[in-house]
Design a protein around this motif. Structure first.
Motif, PDB file in Angstrom:
ATOM      1  N   SER A  20       0.810  -1.217   0.000  1.00 39.33           N
ATOM      2  CA  SER A  20       0.000   0.000   0.000  1.00 39.33           C
ATOM      3  C   SER A  20       0.842   1.265   0.000  1.00 39.33           C
ATOM      4  N   TYR A  23       1.082   1.416  -3.844  1.00 45.25           N
ATOM      5  CA  TYR A  23      -0.248   1.673  -4.424  1.00 45.25           C
ATOM      6  C   TYR A  23      -1.288   1.369  -3.358  1.00 45.25           C
ATOM      7  N   PRO A  24      -1.874   2.406  -2.726  1.00 43.04           N
ATOM      8  CA  PRO A  24      -2.837   2.189  -1.641  1.00 43.04           C
ATOM      9  C   PRO A  24      -3.956   1.220  -2.028  1.00 43.04           C
ATOM     10  N   ARG A  26      -7.171   0.524  -1.690  1.00 46.49           N
ATOM     11  CA  ARG A  26      -8.372   1.216  -1.214  1.00 46.49           C
ATOM     12  C   ARG A  26      -9.498   0.254  -0.882  1.00 46.49           C
ATOM     13  N   TRP A  27      -9.529  -0.905  -1.539  1.00 48.08           N
ATOM     14  CA  TRP A  27     -10.596  -1.872  -1.258  1.00 48.08           C
ATOM     15  C   TRP A  27     -10.445  -2.493   0.131  1.00 48.08           C
ATOM     16  N   ARG A  29      -9.603  -0.374   2.528  1.00 46.80           N
ATOM     17  CA  ARG A  29      -9.727   0.880   3.269  1.00 46.80           C
ATOM     18  C   ARG A  29      -8.374   1.459   3.673  1.00 46.80           C
ATOM     19  N   ILE A  30      -7.331   1.094   2.913  1.00 41.30           N
ATOM     20  CA  ILE A  30      -6.014   1.700   3.105  1.00 41.30           C
ATOM     21  C   ILE A  30      -5.883   2.753   2.013  1.00 41.30           C
ATOM     22  N   ARG A  31      -6.282   3.972   2.335  1.00 42.19           N
ATOM     23  CA  ARG A  31      -6.406   5.011   1.313  1.00 42.19           C
ATOM     24  C   ARG A  31      -5.199   5.942   1.241  1.00 42.19           C
ATOM     25  N   THR A  32      -4.357   5.931   2.274  1.00 39.92           N
ATOM     26  CA  THR A  32      -3.202   6.823   2.277  1.00 39.92           C
ATOM     27  C   THR A  32      -1.945   6.055   2.705  1.00 39.92           C
ATOM     28  N   ARG A  33      -0.799   6.642   2.405  1.00 40.31           N
ATOM     29  CA  ARG A  33       0.453   6.004   2.811  1.00 40.31           C
ATOM     30  C   ARG A  33       0.655   6.060   4.320  1.00 40.31           C
TER      31      ARG A  33
END
Length: 292
Positions: A20, A23-24, A26-27, A29-33
């Motif tokens: 992540s 490339y986060p 997102r699925w 719920r890891i949306r940011t570094r």
């Protein structure tokens, strides 16, 4: 069983967090570094709990926060929510306090009251230790032969972890730079380790000096006698064994135990992590070779 579950859970968390960062996911719920780093930190905490190394985890976390704070004084690392230089100083200060606090925590010394193994004879007192066991569907003779034969390339993650520890640097032949064609045990005992005792096919014990003052390191070749002497201040010794016993199913129970004794126990919280994973993978390599 619980220790193995925690180990694999931590591996998944660290791998997920590392991916992540690139490339986060997102699925998940890891949306940011920043969240990715938090997931990785959680993974390392899980493995630290399973291996009994929470104090080492706190020390390394403190050093990481201190370094991140110092970098952010020059250029704030906004992706980990350090947006101002004031916040950077706070993070660096908190990290330094955490690291120093973890390093200064007292270590409790352990002692083998009843000597049931050769390891008990060679290191009856220690501050840090770890023991791992695996069942192998092979006779003790085959297992002992596998212990002597396993090479570094057969041990999962060995070269990766060693490369991280050495920061990618090369060097002469040693357990930190083993050749492909030699068994890891032979490399160890021919370089920085000494064979303390061997009783086939039950147990072998090796030892090494992890840290020592310059005058102590210059005193000559490592010999078993060092492990019988009173240590100089600043000397850190480590011993490790492989022990094989027949189990109830007609196979073998194989264990490896590491013990570390230091006159300066605070250094152990920096030394300890890393070897735990290698020893687990070493046992699995022995199992594959003995059963193959």
């Amino acid at each position: 069983m619980l220790e193995s579950i925690l180990f694999y859970a931590s591996f998944v968390l660290v791998l997920t967090g590392a991916l992540s960062l690139i490339y986060p996911l997102r699925w998940l719920r890891i949306r940011t570094r920043g969240v990715a780093l938090l997931v990785m930190a959680t993974g390392f905490l899980v493995v630290a709990i399973g291996a009994g190394m929470v104090d080492s985890y706190a020390a390394y976390l403190g050093f990481t926060l201190f370094f991140a704070g110092l970098v952010s004084v020059i250029r704030p690392l906004r992706f980990v929510y350090i947006r101002t230089r004031l916040a950077a100083f706070v993070v660096a200060g908190a990290g330094l306090l955490l690291a120093l606090g973890a390093l200064l925590l007292p270590y409790s010394e352990k002692e083998a009251i009843t000597h049931t193994t050769k390891l008990d004879d060679w290191m009856p007192r220690w501050q840090v230790g770890g023991r791992h066991t695996i069942r192998v569907a092979a006779t003790p003779e085959k297992v002992f032969a596998a212990i002597h034969a396993v090479r570094a390339d057969e041990i999962l993650l060995f070269r990766t972890l060693i490369a991280i520890r050495r920061c990618g640097q090369t060097g002469p032949e040693s357990i930190m730079n083993p050749p492909e064609e030699k068994s890891l045990l032979d490399v160890a005992t021919q370089t920085s380790f000494v064979l303390l005792e061997e009783e086939q096919p039950q147990e072998l014990v090796v030892g090494t000096v992890i840290a020592a003052p310059r005058e102590a390191r210059a005193s000559g070749r490592l010999t078993p006698e060092l492990f019988r002497k009173t240590l100089r201040p600043g000397v850190v010794l480590a011993t490790m064994n492989f022990r094989v016993a027949v189990d109830e199913q007609g196979g073998s129970s194989v264990s490896t135990e590491t013990r570390i004794f230091a006159n300066s126990p605070s250094a152990l919280r920096v030394i300890h992590p890393g070897s735990d994973i290698i020893r687990r993978m070493w046992l699995r390599a022995i199992k594959r070779r003995a059963e193959g």
